[in-house]
Motif scaffolding. Structure first.
Motif, mmCIF file in Angstrom:
data_model
loop_
_atom_site.group_PDB
_atom_site.id
_atom_site.type_symbol
_atom_site.label_atom_id
_atom_site.label_comp_id
_atom_site.label_asym_id
_atom_site.label_seq_id
_atom_site.Cartn_x
_atom_site.Cartn_y
_atom_site.Cartn_z
ATOM 1 N N HIS A 93 0.856 -0.949 0.084
ATOM 2 C CA HIS A 93 -0.146 -0.178 0.248
ATOM 3 C C HIS A 93 0.192 1.142 0.213
ATOM 4 O O HIS A 93 1.522 1.308 0.852
ATOM 5 N N PRO A 94 0.642 2.156 -0.875
ATOM 6 C CA PRO A 94 1.232 3.337 -1.150
ATOM 7 C C PRO A 94 1.714 4.098 0.496
ATOM 8 O O PRO A 94 0.830 4.129 1.251
ATOM 9 N N THR A 95 2.411 4.722 0.313
ATOM 10 C CA THR A 95 2.408 4.893 2.505
ATOM 11 C C THR A 95 3.457 6.030 1.927
ATOM 12 O O THR A 95 4.925 5.557 1.531
ATOM 13 N N VAL A 96 3.560 7.601 2.770
ATOM 14 C CA VAL A 96 4.386 8.580 2.781
ATOM 15 C C VAL A 96 4.863 8.675 4.190
ATOM 16 O O VAL A 96 3.825 8.817 4.875
ATOM 17 N N GLU A 97 6.027 8.575 4.681
ATOM 18 C CA GLU A 97 6.712 8.328 5.830
ATOM 19 C C GLU A 97 7.164 9.983 5.887
ATOM 20 O O GLU A 97 7.962 10.380 5.082
ATOM 21 N N VAL A 98 7.094 11.024 6.983
ATOM 22 C CA VAL A 98 7.882 12.137 6.905
ATOM 23 C C VAL A 98 8.092 12.542 8.371
ATOM 24 O O VAL A 98 7.548 12.345 9.257
ATOM 25 N N TYR A 99 9.424 12.600 8.041
ATOM 26 C CA TYR A 99 10.462 13.034 9.380
ATOM 27 C C TYR A 99 10.369 14.578 9.544
ATOM 28 O O TYR A 99 11.100 15.034 8.729
ATOM 29 N N TRP A 100 10.016 15.553 10.292
ATOM 30 C CA TRP A 100 10.692 16.588 10.369
ATOM 31 C C TRP A 100 10.170 17.122 12.145
ATOM 32 O O TRP A 100 9.618 16.147 12.717
ATOM 33 N N PHE A 101 10.508 18.105 12.601
ATOM 34 C CA PHE A 101 9.723 19.488 13.453
ATOM 35 C C PHE A 101 8.834 19.090 13.455
ATOM 36 O O PHE A 101 8.126 20.385 12.225
ATOM 37 N N ASP A 102 8.242 19.253 15.029
ATOM 38 C CA ASP A 102 6.804 19.568 14.426
ATOM 39 C C ASP A 102 6.357 21.126 14.010
ATOM 40 O O ASP A 102 6.840 21.962 14.276
ATOM 41 N N ARG A 103 5.452 21.089 13.636
ATOM 42 C CA ARG A 103 5.603 22.456 12.344
ATOM 43 C C ARG A 103 3.548 22.829 12.594
ATOM 44 O O ARG A 103 2.872 23.555 12.064
ATOM 45 N N GLY A 104 2.848 21.846 14.524
ATOM 46 C CA GLY A 104 1.715 22.105 14.267
ATOM 47 C C GLY A 104 0.241 21.467 13.980
ATOM 48 O O GLY A 104 0.752 20.965 12.466
#
Length: 108
Positions: A55-66
């Motif tokens: 199943h297509p999935t995108v994981e996003v690693y980032w600093f919280d932006r609200g």
């Protein structure tokens, strides 16, 4: 940062939407283009002894932006993956702690 990891998405399709996706995210997040990275993760999935498409999935690693910015980012990512022919995609955000993220030995 942010880092996007694409799973179960064709490499040619990912390349086709990658520039415009980063264009849109760059405007939303107001951070330089070279802060972004996209990784294509190729895995094999098995169901009942057969190889199947994942199943297509995108994981996003980032600093919280609200929450509001995150919601908008999720919609942008979903639109671009949908435009590549995928009717459904999961987008998962992982918030990084600045104190635990190091670049060249220094934390943010």
């Amino acid at each position: 940062m942010p880092a996007l990891i694409l799973k179960s998405i064709d490499e040619n399709k990912a390349c086709a939407f990658s520039k415009i996706l980063i264009d849109d995210l760059e405007k939303l997040l107001e951070c330089p283009r070279d802060y972004f990275s996209i990784e294509l993760s190729q895995s094999k999935f098995i169901l009942d002894g057969e190889f199947v498409d994942g199943h297509p999935t995108v994981e996003v690693y980032w600093f919280d932006r609200g929450q509001a910015v995150q919601d908008t980012a999720a919609k942008l990512i979903t639109q671009h993956v949908n435009s590549a022919g995928y009717s459904s995609v999961d987008v998962i955000f992982y918030h990084l702690d600045k104190e635990k993220y190091y670049e060249s030995g220094e934390h943010y």
